[in-house]
Scaffold this active site. Structure first.
Site, mmCIF file in Angstrom:
data_model
loop_
_atom_site.group_PDB
_atom_site.id
_atom_site.type_symbol
_atom_site.label_atom_id
_atom_site.label_comp_id
_atom_site.label_asym_id
_atom_site.label_seq_id
_atom_site.Cartn_x
_atom_site.Cartn_y
_atom_site.Cartn_z
ATOM 1 N N ASP A 2 0.795 -1.216 0.000
ATOM 2 C CA ASP A 2 0.000 0.000 0.000
ATOM 3 C C ASP A 2 0.834 1.274 0.000
ATOM 4 O O ASP A 2 0.590 2.177 0.771
ATOM 5 C CB ASP A 2 -0.941 -0.004 1.201
ATOM 6 C CG ASP A 2 -1.894 1.177 1.165
ATOM 7 O OD1 ASP A 2 -2.213 1.656 0.069
ATOM 8 O OD2 ASP A 2 -2.302 1.639 2.236
ATOM 9 N N GLU A 65 -4.597 -1.683 -3.340
ATOM 10 C CA GLU A 65 -5.489 -0.614 -2.906
ATOM 11 C C GLU A 65 -5.269 0.661 -3.716
ATOM 12 O O GLU A 65 -6.218 1.334 -4.102
ATOM 13 C CB GLU A 65 -5.281 -0.299 -1.433
ATOM 14 C CG GLU A 65 -6.219 0.805 -0.990
ATOM 15 C CD GLU A 65 -5.715 1.613 0.175
ATOM 16 O OE1 GLU A 65 -6.442 2.515 0.588
ATOM 17 O OE2 GLU A 65 -4.605 1.368 0.658
ATOM 18 N N GLU A 66 -4.039 1.003 -3.991
ATOM 19 C CA GLU A 66 -3.761 2.269 -4.660
ATOM 20 C C GLU A 66 -4.124 2.252 -6.146
ATOM 21 O O GLU A 66 -4.443 3.288 -6.708
ATOM 22 C CB GLU A 66 -2.283 2.651 -4.497
ATOM 23 C CG GLU A 66 -1.858 2.857 -3.051
ATOM 24 C CD GLU A 66 -2.607 3.971 -2.322
ATOM 25 O OE1 GLU A 66 -3.195 4.847 -2.975
ATOM 26 O OE2 GLU A 66 -2.606 3.949 -1.084
#
Length: 188
Positions: A2, A65-66
């Site tokens: 992340d 997630e990014e």
């Protein structure tokens, strides 16, 4: 896990890819988001497990997630490789100094939008009116979205906060500096 790109390496006081200490703090890419939280999850899971009389604790450390390409938690769930009776998402709450000590009980959520503007393509020397250019339309739309009143009437049902609209994080379009493009996009 992340982390976002290190960007300008000259802005770091050393290599962002090497863990360093600064007094009693650790410095490096992703230390707070997400390596610090991973350490907290491991400790918390061990403590929780020692208090459970039955069941199990599963930690799912997923990437993506990014970039949100669908190969992280979304893929695990869609592939039925993970299931739970309850879940806790650990994520640093904010980038302000006061928020790191808080436990948030609800996620505000996010909405990624691609804004597209079209116009008349042609050489930059052509007298194309401003309202006929994709660049002009995109700039106008981005400017309008920065007005707090655009979404100000909406309130989060849990904490009452209003939505915030970030500026564009990705811009695309055009093929040469000497021509008005037919289409430009901005991702927010």
């Amino acid at each position: 896990m992340d982390t976002v790109p290190a960007d300008d390496l000259d802005s770091w006081d050393g290599s962002p890819y090497r863990l360093q200490t600064d007094g009693d703090a650790y410095v490096g890419l992703g230390v707070a988001d997400m390596k610090g939280a991973i350490a907290a999850m491991l400790l918390g899971a061990a403590r929780l497990r020692s208090r459970l009389s039955r069941g199990r604790v599963v930690l799912a450390f997923t990437a993506d997630e990014e970039d949100a390409t669908g190969y992280g938690m979304e893929w695990l769930c869609a592939s039925r490789l993970i299931a739970a009776d309850a879940a806790i998402l650990f994520e640093p709450g904010s980038v302000t100094a006061d928020s790191w000590d808080a436990l948030y009980t609800a996620e505000r959520g996010s909405c990624v939008v691609e804004l597209s503007a079209s116009g008349r393509a042609g050489h930059s020397g052509l007298p194309i009116a401003a309202d006929g250019r994709a660049g002009h339309a995109l700039v106008d739309a981005l400017g309008a979205l920065q007005d707090p009143a655009v979404l100000g009437a909406y309130r989060h049902p849990v904490d009452g906060t209003t939505p915030s609209v970030g500026g564009p994080t990705m811009l695309a379009g055009g093929t040469t500096p000497w021509a008005h493009p037919e289409r430009l996009t901005a991702t927010l």
